[in-house]
Scaffold this motif. Structure first.
Motif, PDB file in Angstrom:
ATOM      1  N   ALA A  48      21.879  17.203 -12.961  1.00 51.52           N
ATOM      2  CA  ALA A  48      21.805  17.917 -11.571  1.00 51.52           C
ATOM      3  C   ALA A  48      21.561  17.337 -10.172  1.00 51.52           C
ATOM      4  O   ALA A  48      21.841  17.466  -9.551  1.00 51.52           O
ATOM      5  CB  ALA A  48      20.647  19.056 -11.809  1.00 51.52           C
ATOM      6  N   THR A  49      20.796  16.171 -10.465  1.00 54.09           N
ATOM      7  CA  THR A  49      20.292  15.271  -9.240  1.00 54.09           C
ATOM      8  C   THR A  49      20.090  13.890 -10.127  1.00 54.09           C
ATOM      9  O   THR A  49      20.027  13.708 -11.309  1.00 54.09           O
ATOM     10  CB  THR A  49      19.069  15.815  -8.553  1.00 54.09           C
ATOM     11  OG1 THR A  49      17.863  15.555  -9.664  1.00 54.09           O
ATOM     12  CG2 THR A  49      18.887  17.062  -8.258  1.00 54.09           C
ATOM     13  N   SER A  52      17.034  13.111 -11.987  1.00 53.38           N
ATOM     14  CA  SER A  52      16.931  13.550 -13.415  1.00 53.38           C
ATOM     15  C   SER A  52      17.998  12.811 -14.183  1.00 53.38           C
ATOM     16  O   SER A  52      17.737  13.059 -15.544  1.00 53.38           O
ATOM     17  CB  SER A  52      17.371  15.231 -13.386  1.00 53.38           C
ATOM     18  OG  SER A  52      18.828  15.223 -13.121  1.00 53.38           O
ATOM     19  N   ASP A  72      18.102  12.053  -4.305  1.00 52.72           N
ATOM     20  CA  ASP A  72      18.637  13.317  -4.043  1.00 52.72           C
ATOM     21  C   ASP A  72      19.912  13.650  -4.179  1.00 52.72           C
ATOM     22  O   ASP A  72      20.504  14.745  -3.953  1.00 52.72           O
ATOM     23  CB  ASP A  72      18.135  13.826  -2.700  1.00 52.72           C
ATOM     24  CG  ASP A  72      18.819  13.359  -1.390  1.00 52.72           C
ATOM     25  OD1 ASP A  72      19.399  12.218  -1.652  1.00 52.72           O
ATOM     26  OD2 ASP A  72      18.401  13.785  -0.447  1.00 52.72           O
ATOM     27  N   THR A  74      23.185  15.082  -5.824  1.00 52.61           N
ATOM     28  CA  THR A  74      23.557  16.099  -6.794  1.00 52.61           C
ATOM     29  C   THR A  74      24.744  16.097  -7.546  1.00 52.61           C
ATOM     30  O   THR A  74      25.736  15.243  -7.080  1.00 52.61           O
ATOM     31  CB  THR A  74      23.508  17.524  -6.011  1.00 52.61           C
ATOM     32  OG1 THR A  74      24.437  17.652  -4.871  1.00 52.61           O
ATOM     33  CG2 THR A  74      22.174  17.716  -5.033  1.00 52.61           C
ATOM     34  N   ASP A  75      24.865  17.012  -8.528  1.00 50.09           N
ATOM     35  CA  ASP A  75      26.150  16.954  -9.065  1.00 50.09           C
ATOM     36  C   ASP A  75      26.608  15.695  -9.900  1.00 50.09           C
ATOM     37  O   ASP A  75      27.888  15.424  -9.505  1.00 50.09           O
ATOM     38  CB  ASP A  75      27.236  17.540  -8.603  1.00 50.09           C
ATOM     39  CG  ASP A  75      26.812  18.995  -8.127  1.00 50.09           C
ATOM     40  OD1 ASP A  75      26.040  19.727  -8.923  1.00 50.09           O
ATOM     41  OD2 ASP A  75      27.150  19.487  -6.934  1.00 50.09           O
ATOM     42  N   PHE A  91      29.160  11.566  -7.725  1.00 48.74           N
ATOM     43  CA  PHE A  91      28.085  12.550  -7.185  1.00 48.74           C
ATOM     44  C   PHE A  91      28.423  12.925  -5.691  1.00 48.74           C
ATOM     45  O   PHE A  91      29.424  12.527  -5.283  1.00 48.74           O
ATOM     46  CB  PHE A  91      26.939  11.665  -7.482  1.00 48.74           C
ATOM     47  CG  PHE A  91      26.692  10.603  -6.366  1.00 48.74           C
ATOM     48  CD1 PHE A  91      26.212  10.592  -5.159  1.00 48.74           C
ATOM     49  CD2 PHE A  91      27.124   9.325  -6.928  1.00 48.74           C
ATOM     50  CE1 PHE A  91      26.215   9.240  -4.451  1.00 48.74           C
ATOM     51  CE2 PHE A  91      26.837   8.207  -6.323  1.00 48.74           C
ATOM     52  CZ  PHE A  91      26.454   7.901  -5.136  1.00 48.74           C
ATOM     53  N   THR A  92      27.562  13.988  -5.378  1.00 39.83           N
ATOM     54  CA  THR A  92      27.705  14.742  -4.058  1.00 39.83           C
ATOM     55  C   THR A  92      26.413  14.201  -3.266  1.00 39.83           C
ATOM     56  O   THR A  92      25.156  14.256  -3.715  1.00 39.83           O
ATOM     57  CB  THR A  92      27.608  16.167  -3.979  1.00 39.83           C
ATOM     58  OG1 THR A  92      28.698  16.291  -4.918  1.00 39.83           O
ATOM     59  CG2 THR A  92      27.613  16.804  -2.655  1.00 39.83           C
ATOM     60  N   ALA A  94      23.432  14.255  -0.621  1.00 44.54           N
ATOM     61  CA  ALA A  94      22.626  15.428  -0.075  1.00 44.54           C
ATOM     62  C   ALA A  94      22.153  15.075   1.099  1.00 44.54           C
ATOM     63  O   ALA A  94      22.816  14.351   1.973  1.00 44.54           O
ATOM     64  CB  ALA A  94      21.561  15.680  -1.037  1.00 44.54           C
TER      65      ALA A  94
END
Length: 160
Positions: A48-49, A52, A72, A74-75, A91-92, A94
């Motif tokens: 998710a991040t 994680s 931070d 995400t994805d 990743f995206t 943030a």
């Protein structure tokens, strides 16, 4: 069964495998880990991040993200080669912007496209895309498209 028939069957199986394996490798997101590990020699994980994702000491060394990935982000999706060091990362961004440390690669840093393929990897991100980064153990190429980041290494060491 005659030797001729057996050779034809073996040749047909080899031809099917030569076509099927590359297709499976680019669409193996939902295949079982055991099949991906032992047949395709690849594994995919999504987080998710970035915070994680596994850290050093977690026992998942293949999926440790480079230090320049914002915590931070995400994805996060990673595809790794289980019998080598090639890796795809998507990743995206943030709130924290992407800040590559700027450490340049020595002459001859790879400019090839990714050795791995994935259904989620854009076709326009490949050879010559992005910029090289050698601040980690391996040479990465990092391409940014809006707030999406795509990075890959083919397993070439950053410093010999």
């Amino acid at each position: 069964m005659t030797k001729k028939k057996l050779l034809l069957i073996v040749a047909a199986c080899a031809a099917v495998c030569a076509v099927a394996v590359p297709v499976l490798k680019s669409h193996n997101d939902n295949l079982p880990d055991a099949f991906n590990d032992h047949v395709l020699h690849e594994r995919i994980k999504t987080f998710a991040t970035a915070s994680s994702a596994p850290k050093s000491g977690d026992g998942e060394l293949l999926f440790i993200l480079p230090g320049w990935v914002p915590k931070d982000a995400t994805d996060v999706t990673e595809k790794v080669q289980t019998d080598g060091n090639a890796k795809l990362i998507r990743f995206t961004l943030a709130a924290t912007p992407l800040k590559l440390n700027g450490k340049s690669c020595t002459d001859g840093a790879f400019n090839d496209g990714p050795a791995l393929d994935a259904s989620w990897w854009p076709q326009n991100v490949g050879e010559g895309a992005g910029r090289p980064d050698c601040s980690e153990e391996y040479q990465f190429r990092v391409a940014v498209n809006g707030n999406h980041v795509y990075a890959w290494t083919n397993g070439d060491r950053a410093h010999e």
